[in-house]
Design a protein around this motif. Structure first.
Motif, mmCIF file in Angstrom:
data_model
loop_
_atom_site.group_PDB
_atom_site.id
_atom_site.type_symbol
_atom_site.label_atom_id
_atom_site.label_comp_id
_atom_site.label_asym_id
_atom_site.label_seq_id
_atom_site.Cartn_x
_atom_site.Cartn_y
_atom_site.Cartn_z
ATOM 1 N N VAL A 79 0.837 -1.205 0.000
ATOM 2 C CA VAL A 79 0.000 0.000 0.000
ATOM 3 C C VAL A 79 0.870 1.254 0.000
ATOM 4 O O VAL A 79 0.568 2.220 -0.697
ATOM 5 N N ASN A 80 1.953 1.233 0.755
ATOM 6 C CA ASN A 80 2.858 2.392 0.756
ATOM 7 C C ASN A 80 3.499 2.598 -0.611
ATOM 8 O O ASN A 80 3.702 3.729 -1.042
ATOM 9 N N LEU A 81 3.825 1.508 -1.294
ATOM 10 C CA LEU A 81 4.485 1.588 -2.592
ATOM 11 C C LEU A 81 3.515 1.980 -3.705
ATOM 12 O O LEU A 81 3.829 2.829 -4.546
ATOM 13 N N LEU A 82 2.325 1.379 -3.728
ATOM 14 C CA LEU A 82 1.381 1.569 -4.831
ATOM 15 C C LEU A 82 0.263 2.561 -4.541
ATOM 16 O O LEU A 82 -0.517 2.883 -5.427
ATOM 17 N N GLY A 83 0.134 2.982 -3.293
ATOM 18 C CA GLY A 83 -0.948 3.887 -2.919
ATOM 19 C C GLY A 83 -2.153 3.105 -2.417
ATOM 20 O O GLY A 83 -2.293 1.911 -2.690
ATOM 21 N N PRO A 84 -3.032 3.769 -1.691
ATOM 22 C CA PRO A 84 -4.197 3.072 -1.110
ATOM 23 C C PRO A 84 -5.218 2.686 -2.185
ATOM 24 O O PRO A 84 -5.807 3.545 -2.834
ATOM 25 N N SER A 85 -5.386 1.391 -2.372
ATOM 26 C CA SER A 85 -6.382 0.857 -3.307
ATOM 27 C C SER A 85 -6.540 -0.629 -3.043
ATOM 28 O O SER A 85 -5.724 -1.233 -2.350
ATOM 29 N N LEU A 86 -7.593 -1.195 -3.612
ATOM 30 C CA LEU A 86 -7.764 -2.647 -3.491
ATOM 31 C C LEU A 86 -6.656 -3.385 -4.233
ATOM 32 O O LEU A 86 -6.238 -4.461 -3.821
ATOM 33 N N THR A 87 -6.187 -2.817 -5.322
ATOM 34 C CA THR A 87 -5.097 -3.445 -6.068
ATOM 35 C C THR A 87 -3.860 -3.587 -5.198
ATOM 36 O O THR A 87 -3.239 -4.649 -5.158
ATOM 37 N N SER A 88 -3.507 -2.530 -4.486
ATOM 38 C CA SER A 88 -2.312 -2.614 -3.638
ATOM 39 C C SER A 88 -2.541 -3.542 -2.455
ATOM 40 O O SER A 88 -1.614 -4.215 -2.008
ATOM 41 N N LEU A 89 -3.770 -3.619 -1.946
ATOM 42 C CA LEU A 89 -4.095 -4.557 -0.869
ATOM 43 C C LEU A 89 -3.943 -6.001 -1.356
ATOM 44 O O LEU A 89 -3.468 -6.864 -0.629
ATOM 45 N N ARG A 90 -4.307 -6.252 -2.602
ATOM 46 C CA ARG A 90 -4.304 -7.603 -3.158
ATOM 47 C C ARG A 90 -3.001 -7.979 -3.857
ATOM 48 O O ARG A 90 -2.804 -9.150 -4.207
#
Length: 181
Positions: A57-68
């Motif tokens: 999440v820190n690298l890609l930003g807050p989103s479901l994609t970064s969570l998954r």
């Protein structure tokens, strides 16, 4: 690519992911939670997986994609580990077929596209078995040690790792010992 396709939008139910989303919201880098402590209650998994999710999440930003994304990466690694296990057990042809089957298996695709910890246990288990098979075949002590570490790592994610992989490895080794006599 198959695991990344519509990663954010294709799955609409977030029942199990809510636990991990809650953990990410409560995660504080200034005072991080102890990694190996379980959450207690109905959440009997450790903070190890949410640590990786937090980095994503820190690298890609807050989103479901970064969570998954952690699940996607571990799912791909599991396909590679399956190839390694099948090469050690059989041959390259069967290993390639095994990896292709797991790559397209709907259940594996689903769990490697959801931001929950269940996908990590098979990775550590299969990797541990790959090293265990190689250790038995080549009688290399370092492979036994690596197999033990890999199987031990399956205990820090979901209960399935604790209940299945180490016990299965032990039973397999006992079976080999009995039948080789």
């Amino acid at each position: 690519a198959l695991r990344l396709w519509q990663l954010e939008t294709v799955i609409h139910s977030f029942i199990d992911e809510l636990n991990f989303l809650d953990m990410l919201v409560r995660f504080n880098w200034d005072k991080p939670p102890p990694m190996l402590v379980t959450l207690g209650g109905t959440k009997e998994f450790t903070w190890v997986y949410p640590y990786f999710q937090r980095w994503s999440v820190n690298l890609l930003g807050p989103s479901l994609t970064s969570l998954r994304m952690v699940s996607v990466i571990v799912g791909v690694w599991t396909v590679l580990a399956t190839y390694g296990l099948a090469v050690n057990l059989f041959n390259r042809r069967i290993a390639l077929m095994s990896a292709m089957l797991l790559t397209t298996l709907p259940l594996h695709i689903h769990f490697s596209r959801v931001g929950i910890t269940n996908i990590v246990d098979p990775f550590w288990g299969v990797t541990g078995f790959a090293f265990l098979v190689r250790a038995v075949k080549q009688k290399r002590t370092t492979d036994f040690a690596i197999a033990g570490v890999m199987l031990g790592l399956s205990h820090y994610y979901y209960e399935g790792g604790r209940l299945f992989f180490t016990l299965f490895a032990f039973c397999w080794l006992v079976w080999l010992y009995i039948w080789r006599k």
